[in-house]
Motif scaffolding. Structure first.
Motif, short mmCIF file in Angstrom:
data_model
loop_
_atom_site.label_atom_id
_atom_site.label_comp_id
_atom_site.label_asym_id
_atom_site.label_seq_id
_atom_site.Cartn_x
_atom_site.Cartn_y
_atom_site.Cartn_z
N SER A 203 0.64 -1.17 -0.07
CA SER A 203 0.06 0.05 0.27
C SER A 203 0.72 1.50 -0.33
CB SER A 203 -1.39 -0.24 1.35
OG SER A 203 -0.80 0.13 2.70
N LEU A 204 0.04 2.51 -0.73
CA LEU A 204 1.37 3.64 -0.50
C LEU A 204 1.51 4.17 0.65
CD1 LEU A 204 0.11 4.08 -4.58
CD2 LEU A 204 2.38 2.74 -3.20
N GLU A 205 1.29 4.23 1.49
CA GLU A 205 1.47 4.27 2.79
C GLU A 205 2.95 5.51 3.32
OE1 GLU A 205 -2.23 3.41 4.91
OE2 GLU A 205 -0.57 1.67 4.93
N ARG A 206 2.94 5.94 4.37
CA ARG A 206 4.61 6.42 4.78
C ARG A 206 4.88 5.49 5.31
NH1 ARG A 206 4.49 11.39 2.78
NH2 ARG A 206 2.94 12.34 3.31
N PRO A 207 5.00 4.35 6.04
CA PRO A 207 6.02 3.89 6.83
C PRO A 207 6.07 2.75 5.57
CG PRO A 207 3.66 3.62 7.52
CD PRO A 207 3.47 4.56 6.84
N ARG A 208 6.02 2.79 4.48
CA ARG A 208 6.43 1.62 3.14
C ARG A 208 7.46 1.55 2.51
NH1 ARG A 208 3.71 -3.44 3.09
NH2 ARG A 208 1.40 -3.18 3.93
N GLY A 209 8.30 3.10 2.83
CA GLY A 209 9.39 3.74 2.84
C GLY A 209 9.45 4.65 1.30
N TYR A 210 8.73 4.69 0.50
CA TYR A 210 8.46 5.04 -0.83
C TYR A 210 9.46 5.87 -1.37
CZ TYR A 210 5.28 1.42 -2.21
OH TYR A 210 4.78 -0.04 -2.08
N ASP A 211 9.89 6.76 -0.37
CA ASP A 211 10.26 7.75 0.04
C ASP A 211 11.78 7.70 -0.51
OD1 ASP A 211 10.26 6.82 2.27
OD2 ASP A 211 10.66 9.04 3.20
N VAL A 212 12.23 7.03 0.35
CA VAL A 212 13.74 5.51 -0.03
C VAL A 212 13.63 5.49 -1.20
CG1 VAL A 212 14.93 4.38 0.60
CG2 VAL A 212 13.84 5.87 2.52
N LEU A 213 12.42 4.83 -1.44
CA LEU A 213 12.80 4.13 -3.03
C LEU A 213 12.71 5.19 -4.31
CD1 LEU A 213 12.00 1.57 -4.74
CD2 LEU A 213 10.27 1.64 -4.47
N LEU A 214 12.47 6.49 -4.17
CA LEU A 214 12.11 7.14 -4.91
C LEU A 214 13.82 8.05 -5.06
CD1 LEU A 214 8.72 8.76 -5.00
CD2 LEU A 214 9.42 6.38 -6.64
N ASP A 215 14.15 8.47 -4.02
CA ASP A 215 15.79 8.73 -4.23
C ASP A 215 16.59 7.50 -4.30
OD1 ASP A 215 14.78 10.96 -2.41
OD2 ASP A 215 15.75 10.15 -0.58
N ALA A 216 16.45 6.23 -4.25
CA ALA A 216 16.86 5.49 -4.97
C ALA A 216 17.06 5.22 -5.94
CB ALA A 216 17.23 3.86 -4.06
N ALA A 232 3.52 -2.49 -7.41
CA ALA A 232 2.21 -2.90 -7.26
C ALA A 232 1.32 -2.39 -5.51
CB ALA A 232 1.91 -4.03 -7.28
N GLY A 233 0.33 -1.34 -5.96
CA GLY A 233 -0.53 -0.90 -4.76
C GLY A 233 -1.04 0.21 -4.83
N GLU A 234 -1.62 0.41 -3.81
CA GLU A 234 -2.58 1.71 -4.08
C GLU A 234 -2.69 2.44 -2.15
OE1 GLU A 234 -3.41 4.60 -5.33
OE2 GLU A 234 -4.11 3.36 -7.08
N GLY A 235 -2.83 3.78 -2.70
CA GLY A 235 -3.08 4.44 -1.16
C GLY A 235 -3.18 5.43 -1.73
N PRO A 236 -2.82 6.52 0.18
CA PRO A 236 -3.09 7.89 -0.54
C PRO A 236 -1.94 8.88 -0.77
CG PRO A 236 -2.16 6.97 2.16
CD PRO A 236 -2.84 5.92 1.09
N LEU A 237 -1.28 8.21 -0.61
CA LEU A 237 0.63 8.82 -1.10
C LEU A 237 0.63 8.79 -2.80
CD1 LEU A 237 3.30 7.90 0.89
CD2 LEU A 237 1.87 9.57 1.12
N ARG A 238 -0.47 8.02 -3.78
CA ARG A 238 -0.93 7.58 -5.08
C ARG A 238 0.21 9.15 -5.77
NH1 ARG A 238 -1.59 4.21 -8.65
NH2 ARG A 238 -1.21 4.77 -10.46
#
Length: 373
Positions: A203-216, A232-238
């Motif tokens: 899910s696209l949520e803060r604890p999933r670390g997608y900020d780190v993923l995009l930085d990488a 693959a996932g949906e959520g409030p950060l989309r």
């Protein structure tokens, strides 16, 4: 091991309480319900209607009582009614457990609680979550934690009895479930022909670390060929994530919610787990079963789950995460080593039968009458 009520005259009746917000706990309850029913236990699942549509608890032989994911008086009253005459109530997740505590107020029905993940919050809400954890831990007869960290947390919070839970990865584990859709076709559909495919799920949520993923991903954009990151996932950060992907021209695709994750993962060169997310990550388990090398942030129960069968990077270290992926893409021998160690590690995880057997032993312990002395 018994499946009868404390009086030995009728089958044990359990109520499983589910909030419906977590895919791992929902799949676990579905698997648990099927196993318990097969052993003669009567099972009622209290969960939102959409959860039954997605996981088919009734198809597992359980009764389903629709209860919204809410702690308002009407939802608690519905749950309380469903728990009437239950021999034992088993709640999954913090919020579902709190509703069960409210519903069982004044009753002597044993309550078992499974904590699948640590709840995340900031500010005043974090304080509220700590209060909920304390209330639930002290009210439960047994708290089952899916990782040692969660067991330790339950004990610190006041649990009378906290134990490590055997939790299996439910369902089939076939790498390619559609023979008409082989790996190359999946990669072509995603636009990953002639370039590495990196797969993240959640899910696209803060604890999933997608900020780190995009930085990488900024680092990977300098590689030739440029890897494609598919999420693959949906959520409030989309919207926030999509805006950043476009503004920075990052090689990342948000795929939305998918029902073909096993096929997507089987087509990938690497699986990525950049954040905290789940304590017992479904993606990590699926990746090791599918023999896909995993790069993961070192958090919670990840080390406990995967051992040395993944590249582990300090949590929040985007540069370290990027470097680990670059090294792994350039080292086919290391990738093969991780595949082999992943297969061995996955073989140590509990089966669905072992999971059901452990839970049923806890139920018997709490519902069987004590011997007369």
């Amino acid at each position: 091991m018994s499946s009868h009520s404390p009086h030995g005259q009728s089958p044990l009746r359990t109520v499983q309480v589910l909030g419906g917000g977590n895919a791992a706990s929902s799949a676990h309850v579905r698997s648990l319900a099927a196993g318990l029913v097969a052993r003669g236990v009567r099972v009622t699942v209290c969960a939102p209607t959409e959860s039954d549509h997605a996981y088919d608890f009734t198809g597992a032989g359980a009764d389903h009582v629709p209860v919204p994911r809410s702690s308002d008086p009407s939802s608690v009253a519905a749950l309380r009614a469903a728990c009437t005459d239950a021999d034992l109530v088993h709640a999954h997740g913090l919020h579902a457990s709190f509703r069960a505590v409210l519903a069982l107020g004044g009753r002597r029905t044993p309550l078992v609680v499974t904590w699948h993940n640590r709840a995340h919050a900031e500010g005043a809400r974090a304080h509220l979550l700590r209060l909920l954890e304390r209330r639930v831990a002290r009210a439960a007869a047994v708290v089952l934690g899916t990782t040692s960290d969660l067991v330790d947390r339950a004990r610190r919070t006041g649990a009378r009895d906290a134990r490590l839970a055997a939790v299996a990865l439910p369902g089939p584990r076939r790498a390619e479930e559609d023979p008409e859709r082989p790996r190359a076709k999946v990669r072509a559909e995603l636009g990953a022909i002639g370039r590495p495919l990196l797969m993240a799920v959640g899910s696209l949520e803060r604890p999933r670390g997608y900020d780190v993923l995009l930085d990488a991903a900024r680092v990977w954009g300098r590689l030739d060929p440029v890897p494609l990151v598919a999420v693959a996932g949906e959520g409030p950060l989309r919207a926030e994530l999509q805006r950043r992907i476009e503004d920075e021209a990052l090689p990342v695709r948000l795929l939305g919610r998918r029902d073909d994750v096993s096929e997507l993962l089987a087509a990938a060169d690497l699986a990525l787990l950049p954040g905290a997310g789940e304590s017992r990550s479904v993606l990590a388990q699926e990746a090791l079963h599918a023999r896909v090398p995993l790069v993961a942030a070192l958090t919670g129960g990840v080390r406990e789950l995967v051992g040395d069968a993944a590249e582990l990077v300090p949590h929040g270290d985007a540069d370290g995460f990027a470097d680990a992926v670059v090294r792994l893409l350039a080292d086919p021998e290391r990738r093969e080593l991780l595949r082999e160690s992943g297969t061995r590690q996955a073989a140590t995880w509990p089966s669905e039968d072992e999971t059901v057997a452990q839970v049923l032993s806890v139920y018997d312990e709490l519902t069987q009458p004590l011997p007369m002395i």
